[in-house]
Design an enzyme around this catalytic site. Sequence first.
Site, PDB file in Angstrom:
ATOM      1  CG  HIS A  35      -2.162  -1.005   1.127  1.00  0.00           C
ATOM      2  ND1 HIS A  35      -3.282  -0.664   0.344  1.00  0.00           N
ATOM      3  CD2 HIS A  35      -2.313  -2.097   1.386  1.00  0.00           C
ATOM      4  CE1 HIS A  35      -4.128  -1.728   0.070  1.00  0.00           C
ATOM      5  NE2 HIS A  35      -3.479  -2.793   0.832  1.00  0.00           N
ATOM      6  CB  THR A  36       4.564   1.863  -0.468  1.00  0.00           C
ATOM      7  OG1 THR A  36       4.758   0.723  -0.955  1.00  0.00           O
ATOM      8  CG2 THR A  36       4.470   1.792   1.194  1.00  0.00           C
ATOM      9  N   GLY A 122      -7.960 -13.878  -6.751  1.00  0.00           N
ATOM     10  CA  GLY A 122      -8.232 -13.515  -5.583  1.00  0.00           C
ATOM     11  C   GLY A 122      -7.191 -13.803  -4.478  1.00  0.00           C
ATOM     12  CB  SER A 126      -1.033  -8.913  -9.423  1.00  0.00           C
ATOM     13  OG  SER A 126      -0.889  -8.371  -8.435  1.00  0.00           O
ATOM     14  CD  GLU A 160      -7.376  -3.920 -11.647  1.00  0.00           C
ATOM     15  OE1 GLU A 160      -6.820  -4.750 -12.435  1.00  0.00           O
ATOM     16  OE2 GLU A 160      -8.132  -4.265 -10.836  1.00  0.00           O
ATOM     17  CG  ASP A 172      -0.442  -5.322  -8.562  1.00  0.00           C
ATOM     18  OD1 ASP A 172       0.390  -5.216  -7.631  1.00  0.00           O
ATOM     19  OD2 ASP A 172      -1.765  -5.416  -8.203  1.00  0.00           O
ATOM     20  CE1 TYR A 222      -5.039  -1.181  -3.490  1.00  0.00           C
ATOM     21  CE2 TYR A 222      -6.019   0.523  -4.696  1.00  0.00           C
ATOM     22  CZ  TYR A 222      -4.836  -0.101  -4.411  1.00  0.00           C
ATOM     23  OH  TYR A 222      -3.753   0.249  -4.871  1.00  0.00           O
TER      24      TYR A 222
HETATM   25  C1  GLA Z   1      -3.176  -4.241  -5.003  1.00  0.00           C
HETATM   26  C2  GLA Z   1      -2.928  -2.941  -6.018  1.00  0.00           C
HETATM   27  C3  GLA Z   1      -1.297  -2.343  -6.007  1.00  0.00           C
HETATM   28  C4  GLA Z   1      -0.894  -2.432  -4.601  1.00  0.00           C
HETATM   29  C5  GLA Z   1      -1.380  -3.449  -3.725  1.00  0.00           C
HETATM   30  C6  GLA Z   1      -1.183  -3.209  -2.103  1.00  0.00           C
HETATM   31  O1  GLA Z   1      -2.265  -5.156  -5.577  1.00  0.00           O
HETATM   32  O2  GLA Z   1      -3.312  -3.265  -7.148  1.00  0.00           O
HETATM   33  O3  GLA Z   1      -1.209  -1.518  -6.819  1.00  0.00           O
HETATM   34  O4  GLA Z   1      -1.465  -0.945  -4.170  1.00  0.00           O
HETATM   35  O5  GLA Z   1      -2.874  -3.805  -3.664  1.00  0.00           O
HETATM   36  O6  GLA Z   1       0.396  -2.815  -2.039  1.00  0.00           O
END
Ligand code: GLA
Length: 388
Positions: A35-36, A122, A126, A160, A172, A222
């Site tokens: 989540h960075t 899921g 990715s 996406e 991802d 998210y």
């Molecule tokens: C998902 C998103 C990424 C990233 C992660 C958390 O995979 O697609 O862009 O933010 O969550 O790190």
Amino acid sequence: MKTIVSELSTTFTELYQQRPLLVRSPGRINIIGEHTDYNEGFVLPAAIDKAAYIAISLRDDNEIHLRAIDFNESFTVQVADLKPVRDKSWPNYILGSAAQFVKRGIKLKGFNAVLVSDVPIGAGMSSSAAVECASVFALNEALQTNLDRLTMVKMAQKAEHEYAGVMCGIMDQFASMMGKKDHVIKLDCRSLAYEYVPFKLEDIKLLLLNTNVKHSLASSEYNTRRKECETAVAWVKEHIGTVNSLRDVTEEMLDKFVLPKDGLIDQRGRYVVQEIERLLEGCVDLQRGDIQSLGGKMFKTHEGLRSMYAVSCRELDWLVDRAKENDAVIGARMMGGGFGGCTINLVQEKAIDNLIATLKPAYEAAMNLPLTHYIASIENGTEVIEQV
Ligand code: GLA
């Protein structure tokens, strides 16, 4: 890989009586830095040996014909009618990718495509980015548009956003497209500067443990986390005009300008600020070969994701707690967006069989869900593959 690819080309040839172009695009792991990416921080992902495969050929008309082997479903649409599909998700990753060509003013022709993937859906690996990158890359080849990889990464990310409705960061798609065998990618998500860091550890494996909890909350939560981070930034920016993202924020700034206003927003921002720092320190560990220290940071990341960022769930927590009790596990944490999916574990190779044999029945008894596992190897990113 041979079987999945031969199934793909056989299906394609049976359906369309043509020889297709074949593209492979992998799923990803992320060692640390969760989540960075959408906060302009750093991430440390790698492409893996699970991938989406697409077979494609252009048509003479303006029809798009899609087939998904894994769902045993087909979908057809006119190029002129490209828009997100409501009642199925899989066509959106391909259509959203195709739409990016139209948006760039490139003349999109009709095409046939067959999709198959062994990236578990899921699981936080990715699977969707893998399909998007495979689609953009395959169309770029077929249409001979000569786009560079970074442009294709951005197009896949937009697919996406616009067709799946998840406002994901760039990690991802970047990892899937740019991956390099036996290396992790240290990516600065602000400048997009990146560095390949060797990641081949003696006697240590990357073990992914899948909770088999489907993260149904994931996309709405998210997007909420993204907004919470933006709120934290806006509150700091009221006082310090040069701050544009959590990358520019320090814990002292949060103490002064965010904590007094709202404890929850403070926790969200603080987790990200700490995680960016943790990743940078983790990269130093990696350079020094101090895997124990890197592993310790992975446990800390999980703690932050659990208690501050609130994107974990009891099944993920259970797996990480058990991992922590086991000396053979050097580091473990939930991976990806959260609310289900996998944990990533750095484990002594010789202890893996035992670990799995103990964890599986215990997890299944405690959670009433199966526990599946994968030992991930780090592979190259998106590529054209030969017919088999
Ligand atoms: C998902 C998103 C990424 C990233 C992660 C958390 O995979 O697609 O862009 O933010 O969550 O790190």
